[in-house]
Design a protein around this motif. Structure first.
Motif, PDB file in Angstrom:
ATOM      1  N   ASP A   1      10.928 -19.571 -13.832  1.00  0.00           N
ATOM      2  CA  ASP A   1       9.667 -19.155 -13.872  1.00  0.00           C
ATOM      3  C   ASP A   1       9.303 -17.862 -12.975  1.00  0.00           C
TER       4      ASP A   1
ATOM      5  N   LEU B   1       6.663 -15.840 -12.387  1.00  0.00           N
ATOM      6  CA  LEU B   1       5.601 -15.822 -11.709  1.00  0.00           C
ATOM      7  C   LEU B   1       5.562 -16.592 -10.482  1.00  0.00           C
ATOM      8  N   ALA B   2       5.716 -17.961 -10.511  1.00  0.00           N
ATOM      9  CA  ALA B   2       6.061 -18.648  -9.511  1.00  0.00           C
ATOM     10  C   ALA B   2       7.367 -18.133  -8.424  1.00  0.00           C
ATOM     11  N   THR B   3       8.237 -17.464  -8.923  1.00  0.00           N
ATOM     12  CA  THR B   3       9.169 -16.977  -8.005  1.00  0.00           C
ATOM     13  C   THR B   3       8.770 -16.034  -7.063  1.00  0.00           C
TER      14      THR B   3
ATOM     15  N   CYS C   1      -0.721 -11.978  -6.759  1.00  0.00           N
ATOM     16  CA  CYS C   1      -0.328 -12.261  -8.121  1.00  0.00           C
ATOM     17  C   CYS C   1      -1.470 -12.830  -9.003  1.00  0.00           C
TER      18      CYS C   1
ATOM     19  N   GLY D   1      -1.701 -14.548 -12.656  1.00  0.00           N
ATOM     20  CA  GLY D   1      -1.157 -15.250 -13.896  1.00  0.00           C
ATOM     21  C   GLY D   1      -2.191 -15.347 -14.999  1.00  0.00           C
TER      22      GLY D   1
ATOM     23  N   LYS E   1      -2.743 -24.282 -13.028  1.00  0.00           N
ATOM     24  CA  LYS E   1      -1.785 -23.152 -12.817  1.00  0.00           C
ATOM     25  C   LYS E   1      -2.034 -22.603 -11.506  1.00  0.00           C
TER      26      LYS E   1
ATOM     27  N   ARG F   1      -0.283 -24.888  -9.151  1.00  0.00           N
ATOM     28  CA  ARG F   1       1.010 -25.377  -9.354  1.00  0.00           C
ATOM     29  C   ARG F   1       1.913 -23.624  -8.911  1.00  0.00           C
ATOM     30  N   LYS F   2       1.438 -22.846  -9.412  1.00  0.00           N
ATOM     31  CA  LYS F   2       2.296 -21.542  -9.218  1.00  0.00           C
ATOM     32  C   LYS F   2       1.908 -20.778  -7.985  1.00  0.00           C
ATOM     33  N   ARG F   3       0.626 -21.191  -7.075  1.00  0.00           N
ATOM     34  CA  ARG F   3       0.463 -20.953  -6.050  1.00  0.00           C
ATOM     35  C   ARG F   3       0.093 -19.499  -5.958  1.00  0.00           C
TER      36      ARG F   3
END
Ligand code: C5P
Length: 224
Positions: free
Chosen positions: A128, A130-132, A142, A144, A159, A162-164
């Motif tokens: 992932d 974006l999450a990275t 960031c 998304g 989202k 989850r993806k912070r």
């Protein structure tokens, strides 16, 4: 003349689909055209930013003044983005990255010979991107994207957590892939709002300019 709201800023954008190879001539992909990401790259450049656009396989011209890196698979997109992401002020992940790829790449074209059964593939999860990037020690601001077929607001909210990431943008328009017009739902910790303001649809370049203005406004607070 429009004020340059991103002057001196660096913006990194991913756009388009990814292509996950099955064998030398076949693969798994999706219907993303890359139009929204390219429009955002153009709008960020117009706003004065130094822009890098990491593009999957798309048939679009590079916006003037934008540095473009072409990739094919999710892993290639990850490897192009992650090592440079910390140098940017903003990361906008518009790419429709394939969630899975075939676990193995067949070295030769898979043939339809004899009475053999149809081939089956095992899939493995892609990283992932974006999450990275959002988990880097000093992440850029960031953003998304969410392309959902139902429950857009709920999916966008999950989202966000989850993806912070501080901002998730949902596509409100039905079946936006490849289309020129859309409307967006911006979701952050404070709440949500629509672009264009007041409802209706707008072309993707107009939406991109409105979104870039929103991002520029939030960036100042984020970096303060
Ligand atoms: O998890 P999902 O695909 O629904 O999330 C969409 C958002 O995450 C988009 O911004 C997309 O660009 C990004 N993404 C990513 N890497 C992936 C999957 C999604 O950067 N492997």
């Amino acid at each position: 003349l429009r004020p340059k709201s991103l002057l001196g800023r660096k913006v990194l954008v991913t756009a388009g689909p990814t292509f996950e190879a099955i064998d030398p001539v076949r693969g798994i992909t999706n219907l993303s055209s890359g139009k929204m990401g390219f429009a955002i790259a153009r709008a960020a450049r117009e706003a004065g930013a130094e822009v890098t656009l990491v593009a999957g396989p798309v048939a679009l011209a590079t916006p003037r003044g934008v540095r473009r890196l072409d990739v094919r698979s999710a892993q290639e997109m990850h490897d192009a983005v992650v090592p440079i992401a910390a140098q940017y002020d903003v990361f906008v992940a518009t790419a429709a990255v394939a969630d899975w790829r075939p676990a193995t790449l067949a070295p030769h074209k898979i043939k339809k010979d004899g009475k053999k059964l149809a081939p089956s593939f095992e899939l493995t999860e892609n990283p992932d991107i974006l999450a990275t990037v959002a988990a880097l020690p000093k992440p850029p601001y960031c953003v998304g994207f969410a392309a959902e077929s139902e429950n857009l607001l709920a999916h966008a909210r999950s989202k966000l957590e989850r993806k912070r990431v501080p901002l998730v943008v949902g596509n409100l328009g039905p079946a936006t892939f490849g289309k020129d017009h859309n409307s967006l739902l911006l979701v952050d910790a404070q709440g949500h709002r629509e672009l264009p303001p007041g409802g209706g649809m707008a072309d993707k370049q107009t939406l991109a300019r409105l979104l870039v203005a929103e991002i520029a406004g939030r960036l100042a607070a984020y970096q303060a």
